[in-house]
Design a protein around this motif. Structure first.
Motif, PDB file in Angstrom:
ATOM      1  N   GLY A  32      -0.123   8.076 -22.394  1.00 57.96           N
ATOM      2  CA  GLY A  32       0.462   6.746 -22.300  1.00 57.96           C
ATOM      3  C   GLY A  32       1.599   6.727 -21.300  1.00 57.96           C
ATOM      4  O   GLY A  32       1.733   5.798 -20.518  1.00 57.96           O
ATOM      5  N   ARG A  33       2.395   7.819 -21.311  1.00 60.32           N
ATOM      6  CA  ARG A  33       3.507   7.883 -20.371  1.00 60.32           C
ATOM      7  C   ARG A  33       2.970   7.945 -18.942  1.00 60.32           C
ATOM      8  O   ARG A  33       3.513   7.337 -18.033  1.00 60.32           O
ATOM      9  N   ASP A  34       1.895   8.707 -18.769  1.00 62.47           N
ATOM     10  CA  ASP A  34       1.294   8.808 -17.434  1.00 62.47           C
ATOM     11  C   ASP A  34       0.814   7.439 -16.970  1.00 62.47           C
ATOM     12  O   ASP A  34       0.979   7.071 -15.819  1.00 62.47           O
ATOM     13  N   THR A  35       0.221   6.697 -17.892  1.00 64.21           N
ATOM     14  CA  THR A  35      -0.280   5.370 -17.535  1.00 64.21           C
ATOM     15  C   THR A  35       0.879   4.481 -17.117  1.00 64.21           C
ATOM     16  O   THR A  35       0.807   3.777 -16.115  1.00 64.21           O
ATOM     17  N   VAL A  36       1.971   4.552 -17.874  1.00 63.72           N
ATOM     18  CA  VAL A  36       3.141   3.746 -17.527  1.00 63.72           C
ATOM     19  C   VAL A  36       3.651   4.159 -16.149  1.00 63.72           C
ATOM     20  O   VAL A  36       3.993   3.324 -15.322  1.00 63.72           O
ATOM     21  N   GLY A  37       3.662   5.467 -15.880  1.00 63.51           N
ATOM     22  CA  GLY A  37       4.120   5.941 -14.580  1.00 63.51           C
ATOM     23  C   GLY A  37       3.225   5.431 -13.465  1.00 63.51           C
ATOM     24  O   GLY A  37       3.703   5.038 -12.409  1.00 63.51           O
ATOM     25  N   MET A  38       1.923   5.424 -13.722  1.00 66.24           N
ATOM     26  CA  MET A  38       0.996   4.947 -12.696  1.00 66.24           C
ATOM     27  C   MET A  38       1.217   3.469 -12.434  1.00 66.24           C
ATOM     28  O   MET A  38       1.198   3.013 -11.298  1.00 66.24           O
ATOM     29  N   VAL A  39       1.438   2.703 -13.497  1.00 69.39           N
ATOM     30  CA  VAL A  39       1.675   1.263 -13.324  1.00 69.39           C
ATOM     31  C   VAL A  39       2.955   1.066 -12.518  1.00 69.39           C
ATOM     32  O   VAL A  39       3.011   0.265 -11.593  1.00 69.39           O
ATOM     33  N   GLY A  40       3.998   1.830 -12.862  1.00 67.97           N
ATOM     34  CA  GLY A  40       5.255   1.730 -12.126  1.00 67.97           C
ATOM     35  C   GLY A  40       5.045   2.081 -10.664  1.00 67.97           C
ATOM     36  O   GLY A  40       5.574   1.416  -9.773  1.00 67.97           O
ATOM     37  N   ALA A  42       2.275   1.811  -8.942  1.00 68.05           N
ATOM     38  CA  ALA A  42       1.507   0.750  -8.292  1.00 68.05           C
ATOM     39  C   ALA A  42       2.432  -0.410  -7.936  1.00 68.05           C
ATOM     40  O   ALA A  42       2.340  -0.980  -6.847  1.00 68.05           O
ATOM     41  N   VAL A  43       3.331  -0.742  -8.837  1.00 67.34           N
ATOM     42  CA  VAL A  43       4.275  -1.832  -8.564  1.00 67.34           C
ATOM     43  C   VAL A  43       5.153  -1.458  -7.373  1.00 67.34           C
ATOM     44  O   VAL A  43       5.420  -2.269  -6.491  1.00 67.34           O
ATOM     45  N   GLY A  44       5.587  -0.189  -7.336  1.00 68.36           N
ATOM     46  CA  GLY A  44       6.416   0.276  -6.223  1.00 68.36           C
ATOM     47  C   GLY A  44       5.662   0.173  -4.906  1.00 68.36           C
ATOM     48  O   GLY A  44       6.206  -0.284  -3.903  1.00 68.36           O
ATOM     49  N   VAL A  45       4.384   0.591  -4.907  1.00 67.62           N
ATOM     50  CA  VAL A  45       3.574   0.518  -3.683  1.00 67.62           C
ATOM     51  C   VAL A  45       3.442  -0.926  -3.234  1.00 67.62           C
ATOM     52  O   VAL A  45       3.545  -1.249  -2.050  1.00 67.62           O
ATOM     53  N   LEU A  46       3.226  -1.824  -4.185  1.00 64.84           N
ATOM     54  CA  LEU A  46       3.088  -3.241  -3.843  1.00 64.84           C
ATOM     55  C   LEU A  46       4.385  -3.759  -3.227  1.00 64.84           C
ATOM     56  O   LEU A  46       4.357  -4.480  -2.229  1.00 64.84           O
ATOM     57  N   ALA A  47       5.513  -3.343  -3.808  1.00 64.22           N
ATOM     58  CA  ALA A  47       6.800  -3.805  -3.291  1.00 64.22           C
ATOM     59  C   ALA A  47       6.990  -3.294  -1.868  1.00 64.22           C
ATOM     60  O   ALA A  47       7.416  -4.043  -0.977  1.00 64.22           O
ATOM     61  N   VAL A  48       6.668  -2.022  -1.624  1.00 64.21           N
ATOM     62  CA  VAL A  48       6.811  -1.446  -0.283  1.00 64.21           C
ATOM     63  C   VAL A  48       5.890  -2.158   0.691  1.00 64.21           C
ATOM     64  O   VAL A  48       6.268  -2.475   1.823  1.00 64.21           O
TER      65      VAL A  48
END
Ligand SMILES: [Zn+2]
Length: 64
Positions: A32-40, A42-48
């Motif tokens: 679950g933590r890994d999934t949260v990290g992946m979502v975070g 992805a959001v970072g990549v989108l922001a960049v």
């Protein structure tokens, strides 16, 4: 008879829990933590990506 009441199982995979405080086993917590990290991430990549697009548009308008 009332053993089932004492048993605590992972709500995700159904694995028997021994002394975990969470209703999930260690593996599911880590996953679950890994999934949260992946979502975070992805959001970072989108922001960049958004920042890059803005920068490109800006440089294009500067060139004109
Ligand atoms: Zn589990």
């Amino acid at each position: 008879m009332s053993n089932e009441k004492k048993e605590r199982r992972c709500k995700s995979c159904g694995k028997l829990l021994l002394d975990e405080k969470l209703p999930f086993c260690r593996r599911c917590v880590i996953e679950g933590r890994d999934t949260v990290g992946m979502v975070g991430g992805a959001v970072g990549v989108l922001a960049v990506t958004a920042l890059n697009v803005v920068a490109r548009v800006k440089s294009d308008s500067d060139r004109k």
